[in-house]
Design a protein around this motif. Structure first.
Motif, PDB file in Angstrom:
ATOM      1  N   UNK A 165       0.827  -1.210   0.000  1.00  0.00           N
ATOM      2  CA  UNK A 165       0.000   0.000   0.000  1.00  0.00           C
ATOM      3  C   UNK A 165       0.863   1.262   0.000  1.00  0.00           C
ATOM      4  N   UNK A 166       1.982   1.191   0.723  1.00  0.00           N
ATOM      5  CA  UNK A 166       2.867   2.348   0.834  1.00  0.00           C
ATOM      6  C   UNK A 166       3.725   2.505  -0.424  1.00  0.00           C
ATOM      7  N   UNK A 167       4.369   1.423  -0.849  1.00  0.00           N
ATOM      8  CA  UNK A 167       5.250   1.507  -2.022  1.00  0.00           C
ATOM      9  C   UNK A 167       4.473   1.884  -3.275  1.00  0.00           C
ATOM     10  N   UNK A 206       3.006  12.284   3.487  1.00  0.00           N
ATOM     11  CA  UNK A 206       4.196  11.616   4.000  1.00  0.00           C
ATOM     12  C   UNK A 206       3.966  10.112   4.004  1.00  0.00           C
ATOM     13  N   UNK A 207       4.911   9.366   3.459  1.00  0.00           N
ATOM     14  CA  UNK A 207       4.830   7.903   3.420  1.00  0.00           C
ATOM     15  C   UNK A 207       6.030   7.316   4.151  1.00  0.00           C
ATOM     16  N   UNK A 265       2.783  -1.845   9.695  1.00  0.00           N
ATOM     17  CA  UNK A 265       4.082  -2.017   9.046  1.00  0.00           C
ATOM     18  C   UNK A 265       4.444  -0.833   8.160  1.00  0.00           C
ATOM     19  N   UNK A 266       3.585   0.160   8.130  1.00  0.00           N
ATOM     20  CA  UNK A 266       3.837   1.341   7.324  1.00  0.00           C
ATOM     21  C   UNK A 266       2.560   2.133   7.162  1.00  0.00           C
ATOM     22  N   UNK A 267       2.671   3.309   6.550  1.00  0.00           N
ATOM     23  CA  UNK A 267       1.470   4.106   6.367  1.00  0.00           C
ATOM     24  C   UNK A 267       1.719   5.356   5.546  1.00  0.00           C
TER      25      UNK A 267
END
Length: 210
Positions: free
Chosen positions: A35-37, A183-184, A157-159
């Motif tokens: 989702x982030x990448x 911001x990622x 695990x990320x956002x």
């Protein structure tokens, strides 16, 4: 009841296999959630969290090192004109940046408030839900509070976060937003450390008593 040896062996084999694939999955899954990448690649093609700054800045122009902020470059796209590549905290404090350092987070700055609603919809689809709400506290009285709407993966695990200046009209609604950013990051959300600013988990409305 005593189990037959062959049945006991099957149960043990299944347990070992389950444990193996759980451990294997932890060590082989990507460091950056899809989702982030995918969000970063969509809005800043060629930029990637976890890659070196040198690799990520290839499609950016006029890239400069700004101490405490990271590498800042220009992207030839209307929706996000400026891109900030943040490295580790130790790297950020150095007088001179090293483009061999890995990208820890990416900030995309937009000069068009019209794009906010479309990006909100896109992020809601990618993360399958609405954002949490928080606020960045200004460092001085002449700076505005900044609203933070952020999404994280289910396992944190990320956002991705959307950050906008929070100003008010007499009816306590938001005034027109011109400059905002997205911001990622990869890894757990750690508030101020992740956003590189003083973060409060309460909404700006709650903090200001509006």
């Amino acid at each position: 009841m005593k189990l037959p040896p062959f049945l006991l062996a099957i149960i043990v084999a299944i347990a070992v296999a389950v444990a193996f694939f759980k451990i294997y999955g932890r060590f082989t899954r990507p460091d950056v959630p899809l989702q982030v990448s995918a969000t970063v690649e969509n809005f800043a093609p060629g930029v990637a969290i976890g890659s070196s700054v040198k690799a990520s800045k290839k499609k950016l122009s006029d890239v400069r090192w700004i101490q405490h902020l990271g590498f800042v470059g220009v992207q030839d796209r209307h929706d996000f004109a400026l891109i900030r590549l943040a490295t580790t905290a130790d790297e950020q404090h150095k007088v001179y940046g090293d483009d061999r350092a890995l990208v820890e987070s990416v900030e995309l700055v937009s000069l068009s408030g019209d794009a906010i609603s479309n990006v909100m919809v896109d992020l809601g689809i990618v993360f399958r839900g609405g954002p949490k709400d928080g606020c960045i506290i200004p460092g001085t009285d002449d700076m505005p509070h900044r609203r933070v709407q952020y999404w994280t993966t289910k396992s944190d695990r990320g956002g991705v976060a959307m950050v906008t200046d929070w100003t008010f009209t007499p009816s306590t609604s938001t005034a027109g937003v011109n400059v905002w950013s997205m911001i990622a990051w990869a890894g757990p959300f750690k508030g101020s450390k992740t956003l590189l600013a003083k973060f409060d988990p309460r909404s700006c409305l709650e903090i200001l008593g509006r």
